[in-house]
Design an enzyme around this catalytic site. Structure first.
Site, PDB file in Angstrom:
ATOM      1  N   LYS A 197       3.229  24.426 -38.200  1.00 35.01           N
ATOM      2  CA  LYS A 197       2.086  24.137 -37.324  1.00 35.01           C
ATOM      3  C   LYS A 197       2.581  23.313 -36.153  1.00 35.01           C
ATOM      4  O   LYS A 197       3.064  22.190 -36.323  1.00 35.01           O
ATOM      5  CB  LYS A 197       0.989  23.402 -38.080  1.00 35.01           C
ATOM      6  N   LYS A 250       1.239  28.629 -37.033  1.00 32.08           N
ATOM      7  CA  LYS A 250       0.099  28.324 -36.172  1.00 32.08           C
ATOM      8  C   LYS A 250       0.592  27.578 -34.941  1.00 32.08           C
ATOM      9  O   LYS A 250       1.298  26.580 -35.091  1.00 32.08           O
ATOM     10  CB  LYS A 250      -0.922  27.473 -36.932  1.00 32.08           C
TER      11      LYS A 250
END
Length: 330
Positions: A197, A250
């Site tokens: 992320k 992400k």
């Protein structure tokens, strides 16, 4: 001109193109992120995310039922927590009667077979908007935060979630959550780890939806540097070793290379999060008449499949499901 190879032979008509298509987009690929808020009989459109809504729990259940009928079998649940329930350490996150926990129970009662992924992070629950507990010097405390995340994950499992989804990026949280779930008797609850992320500028509309933007500073001491790719593989390997069932990259669109590298490096399912900023850009350009929204939406999601994503979290899920059900093909 004598040509031995004519690749255009395989592009001559739609039937041939379909026959040799390497990647197909299906509703089975999607996890639909959904926002829930307190109240009754209300939905509020997120201003920076056209056609994405915060639902009160009663309407959320109806929406899940409608989406399930379209073939969307998995959702990711995000609660918009009232300010008065936030504090410095996110204690509301593990309240058995918290909004997320009540939502899980209500959805499972109405649509038992829907797969629910619940977010595990403190930013929606803290007054400061960070994913962890902060000391007096503004430092995010890793191990103290992980203790709260374990409580949060166990409370979600007790409510009936299928997967907990730690998105906080604290070190060691996957292993601690796995141990906590197993000790509490929830060994069959899975973990989708937000493994790679990044500290991205693409998250803005999502933070608008939940009111979870950090009040000061940024998240660069715990989310990854966008300049790094090898570090993503390290994070993924650590999460798998600690017990992650699914790993995720992400954002997705600006990180297709990371998705591909993670796919090549692992043998677990790989998810990609088509985040709010990516969604909002398509919506905004379409509203201005600059792009064909349907075609760009399909092309964008297909790029994530092509890069190696097995699962895609996307706010486009319902629109794509409706279009596919109508027979639309880009």
């Amino acid at each position: 001109m004598q040509l031995t190879h004519r690749p255009r032979r395989l592009r001559r008509n739609p039937s041939i193109r379909s026959l040799v298509k390497e990647n197909h987009l299906s509703v089975d690929d999607f996890i639909y992120p959904m926002f829930v808020m307190e109240g009754e009989n209300n939905r509020v459109e997120v201003p920076s995310m056209p056609e994405a809504y915060r639902f009160t729990l009663d309407l959320l259940v109806k929406e899940v039922e409608e989406n399930y009928a379209l073939g969307i079998k998995a959702i990711a649940l995000f609660p918009a927590v009232p300010e008065e329930k936030k504090d410095l350490t996110g204690t509301e996150s593990f309240n058995p009667e918290g909004l997320a926990q009540r939502a899980v129970r209500a959805i499972k009662a109405a649509v038992p077979d829907v797969i629910i992924f619940t977010d595990v992070a403190l930013d929606p629950f803290t007054t400061h908007g960070h994913d962890g507990i902060i000391d007096d010097n503004g430092v995010i405390l890793n191990d103290e935060t992980v203790e709260v995340l374990v409580k949060m994950a166990v409370s979600q499992a007790a409510a009936g979630t299928d997967f907990v989804s730690p998105s906080d990026m604290m070190d060691g949280r996957i292993g601690a959550i796995r141990q906590g779930l197993d000790a509490a008797g929830f060994e069959n609850v899975g973990i989708l780890a937000y493994s790679a992320k990044y500290a991205s500028a693409y998250y803005g509309p999502f933070r608008d939806a939940l009111g979870s933007a950090p009040k000061s500073g940024d998240k660069k001491t715990y989310q990854m540097d966008p300049a790094n790719s090898r570090e993503a593989i390290k994070e993924v390997y650590l999460d798998i070793a600690e017990g992650a069932d699914i790993v995720m990259v992400k954002p997705a669109l600006a990180y297709l290379d990371i998705i591909a590298k993670v796919k090549d490096a692992t043998n677990v399912p790989v998810a990609a999060y088509n985040v709010s900023g990516e969604y909002a850009m398509i919506k905004a350009a379409a509203q201005l008449g600059w792009i064909d929204e349907k075609k760009v939406m399909f092309e964008t999601l297909l790029s994530m499949k092509r890069a190696g994503a097995d699962l895609i979290l996307t706010y486009h899920a319902k629109s794509v499901a409706q279009l596919l059900a109508s027979g639309y093909r880009p």
